[in-house]
Design a protein around this motif. Structure first.
Motif, short mmCIF file in Angstrom:
data_model
loop_
_atom_site.label_atom_id
_atom_site.label_comp_id
_atom_site.label_asym_id
_atom_site.label_seq_id
_atom_site.Cartn_x
_atom_site.Cartn_y
_atom_site.Cartn_z
N THR A 110 49.65 43.74 39.63
CA THR A 110 49.15 42.41 39.31
C THR A 110 48.55 41.74 40.52
O THR A 110 47.47 41.15 40.45
N SER A 111 49.23 41.82 41.66
CA SER A 111 48.69 41.19 42.87
C SER A 111 47.44 41.92 43.35
O SER A 111 46.53 41.30 43.89
N LYS A 112 47.38 43.21 43.12
CA LYS A 112 46.18 43.98 43.50
C LYS A 112 45.00 43.55 42.63
O LYS A 112 43.89 43.38 43.12
N ASP A 113 45.23 43.35 41.33
CA ASP A 113 44.17 42.89 40.44
C ASP A 113 43.66 41.52 40.85
O ASP A 113 42.45 41.26 40.86
N ALA A 114 44.58 40.63 41.22
CA ALA A 114 44.19 39.30 41.67
C ALA A 114 43.39 39.38 42.96
O ALA A 114 42.39 38.66 43.14
N ASP A 120 41.61 41.96 43.96
CA ASP A 120 40.30 42.53 43.64
C ASP A 120 39.36 41.48 43.06
O ASP A 120 38.17 41.43 43.40
N LYS A 121 39.89 40.63 42.20
CA LYS A 121 39.07 39.56 41.62
C LYS A 121 38.61 38.59 42.69
O LYS A 121 37.46 38.14 42.68
N LEU A 122 39.50 38.27 43.61
CA LEU A 122 39.16 37.35 44.70
C LEU A 122 38.05 37.94 45.56
O LEU A 122 37.08 37.26 45.89
N LYS A 164 35.89 40.22 44.72
CA LYS A 164 34.67 40.29 43.92
C LYS A 164 33.97 38.94 43.88
O LYS A 164 32.74 38.85 44.02
N ASN A 165 34.74 37.87 43.70
CA ASN A 165 34.15 36.52 43.68
C ASN A 165 33.56 36.14 45.02
O ASN A 165 32.49 35.51 45.08
N ARG A 168 30.31 37.99 45.39
CA ARG A 168 29.29 37.43 44.50
C ARG A 168 28.70 36.16 45.09
O ARG A 168 27.49 35.94 45.06
#
Length: 124
Positions: A7-11, A13-15, A17-18, A21
């Motif tokens: 879960t923390s890895k997904d968060a 990764d999203k951070l 990526k943002n 971007r």
């Protein structure tokens, strides 16, 4: 604390990526043209040009293809100029004013014809 694994890895990764971007550089049309023309001149290799400009080779080739296709369409006379939003608004308001003018003149013309015949019938 019952956290799902990853879960923390997904968060994270999203951070990331943002951030990427938002940090992505956008190029104006003039900059794209300058870069494509530099590549077409052939004074340096495409890969060296892309490294210097900080873009990928595939992005350069995409811009180059778009540039050449646009030139081909323009030379064949196949392009229609896109109207900008203020131009469209201005033309719509002008068209509306002209329609109102035509409606007023038509009404006035009918009233004049009715007054000329006297009986309310008019000939066309």
């Amino acid at each position: 604390m019952n956290k799902k694994p990853g879960t923390s890895k997904d968060a994270a990764d999203k951070l990331v990526k943002n951030i990427r971007r938002k940090a992505r550089q956008t190029y104006s049309a003039e900059e794209k043209i300058r870069i494509v023309l530099a590549g077409l001149r052939g004074e340096e290799s495409i890969s060296a040009l892309c490294r210097r400009e900080g873009i990928s080779d595939s992005l350069y080739y995409t811009w180059s293809k778009e540039f050449l296709e646009a030139g081909k369409r323009r030379l064949s006379g196949d392009t229609a100029r896109q109207a900008t939003s203020p131009e469209v608004k201005e033309l719509r308001s002008e068209a509306m004013a002209l329609k109102e003018c035509v409606a007023d003149l038509t009404l006035e013309n009918r009233l004049l014809k009715k007054s000329m015949t006297g009986a309310g019938e008019f000939e066309e």
